[in-house]
Design an enzyme around this catalytic site. Structure first.
Site, mmCIF file in Angstrom:
data_model
loop_
_atom_site.group_PDB
_atom_site.id
_atom_site.type_symbol
_atom_site.label_atom_id
_atom_site.label_comp_id
_atom_site.label_asym_id
_atom_site.label_seq_id
_atom_site.Cartn_x
_atom_site.Cartn_y
_atom_site.Cartn_z
ATOM 1 N N ASP A 45 -10.522 -0.022 -9.167
ATOM 2 C CA ASP A 45 -9.163 0.141 -8.663
ATOM 3 C C ASP A 45 -8.160 0.121 -9.809
ATOM 4 O OD1 ASP A 45 -7.539 0.528 -6.343
ATOM 5 O OD2 ASP A 45 -6.817 -1.531 -6.551
ATOM 6 N N CYS A 136 -3.960 6.482 0.714
ATOM 7 C CA CYS A 136 -3.982 5.279 -0.113
ATOM 8 C C CYS A 136 -2.695 4.485 0.073
ATOM 9 C CB CYS A 136 -4.162 5.649 -1.578
ATOM 10 S SG CYS A 136 -4.095 4.227 -2.695
ATOM 11 N N TYR A 140 -3.488 1.499 3.005
ATOM 12 C CA TYR A 140 -3.761 0.110 2.643
ATOM 13 C C TYR A 140 -2.931 -0.852 3.488
ATOM 14 C CZ TYR A 140 -6.999 0.389 -1.307
ATOM 15 O OH TYR A 140 -8.129 0.536 -2.091
ATOM 16 N N TYR A 167 -1.200 -6.732 0.921
ATOM 17 C CA TYR A 167 -0.998 -5.412 1.506
ATOM 18 C C TYR A 167 -0.438 -5.467 2.925
ATOM 19 C CZ TYR A 167 -3.169 -3.282 -2.524
ATOM 20 O OH TYR A 167 -3.433 -2.863 -3.806
ATOM 21 N N GLU A 210 -11.440 8.179 0.017
ATOM 22 C CA GLU A 210 -11.150 6.748 0.144
ATOM 23 C C GLU A 210 -12.365 6.011 0.700
ATOM 24 O OE1 GLU A 210 -9.026 4.598 -0.650
ATOM 25 O OE2 GLU A 210 -7.068 5.527 -0.953
#
Length: 235
Positions: A45, A136, A140, A167, A210
């Site tokens: 990441d 993304c 998230y 998040y 993803e």
């Protein structure tokens, strides 16, 4: 036109669900994800964020006006000078140094995803780029919030709770909401009904990539399969 993100998500429902419902996410929610899986994910990441920043640099070039350039430049600055620093600090708690992450080889799944996003931005316009980024940026937040609402969510003694809270929190929620609003602003100028199938395909491909990113981490948490000679000779 209805909210673009809703139309993208509905048009790519199966790929979206495979992404947000991946076993990696289940492991985060229940606190059962193997540490090796999460550690591998964290390293990749970090490398992903480097290319994510490049995508926003491209968004400056592709922007329609000065306001769009300023917005993309502000995000780029936040990524390079703030978010990556936070990621490094977060990883320190897992015993992972910045040097270790910077020297790590980039996994094929990370490479495939980040280069796809950049390719969509280079080949298309700023809307193509922002659509490719949206699973993304927005996903998230949606994943983390959904985790906190699950009946099997383990909040107490869950080593992944800081990630979930980050998040699912208000600060990142504002980032996701702004990304949704930006899609609508761009759609008002650039999106047509004839263009929707192409935008949905881009969104679906990003969702698949993803999910592959989760799968990369998920596999890292499993015992390595024995090699050919080990299987042959039982060693």
């Amino acid at each position: 036109m209805s909210r673009l993100f809703d139309r993208l998500r509905d048009g790519a429902a199966a790929d979206w669900q495979a992404y947000v419902g991946h076993p990696f996410v289940d492991g985060l929610a229940r606190g059962t994800l193997p540490e090796a899986a999460f550690r591998h994910y964290l390293v990749q990441d970090y490398l992903f964020l480097i290319h994510f920043a490049r995508a926003y640099a491209l968004a400056v070039v592709k922007a329609d006006d000065l306001a769009g350039m300023r917005s993309a430049a502000a995000t780029l600055d936040a990524l390079i000078n703030h978010e990556m620093g936070l990621h490094v600090e977060f990883c320190k708690a897992w015993g992972i140094s910045a040097e270790e992450m910077e020297q790590a080889p980039e996994a094929p799944e990370c490479m495939a995803y980040t280069r796809y996003v950049l390719d969509r931005g280079l080949a298309g316009d700023v809307l193509d780029l922002k659509v490719a980024l949206s699973p993304c940026v927005i996903g998230y937040r949606d994943i983390a919030v959904a985790i906190t609402e699950r009946p099997d969510f383990r909040g107490e003694d869950n080593r992944y709770l800081p990630w979930i809270e980050m998040y699912a929190g208000k600060d990142y929620g504002a980032v996701a909401d702004e990304a949704i609003a930006e899609l609508d602003r761009l759609a008002a100028v650039r999106a047509t009904e004839a263009r929707m199938p192409s935008l949905i395909r881009t969104f679906a491909e990003s969702c698949r990539l993803e999910a592959a990113f989760w799968e990369m981490g998920w596999r890292a948490g499993k015992p390595a399969a024995p090699g050919f000679w080990s299987r042959l000779f039982g060693r």
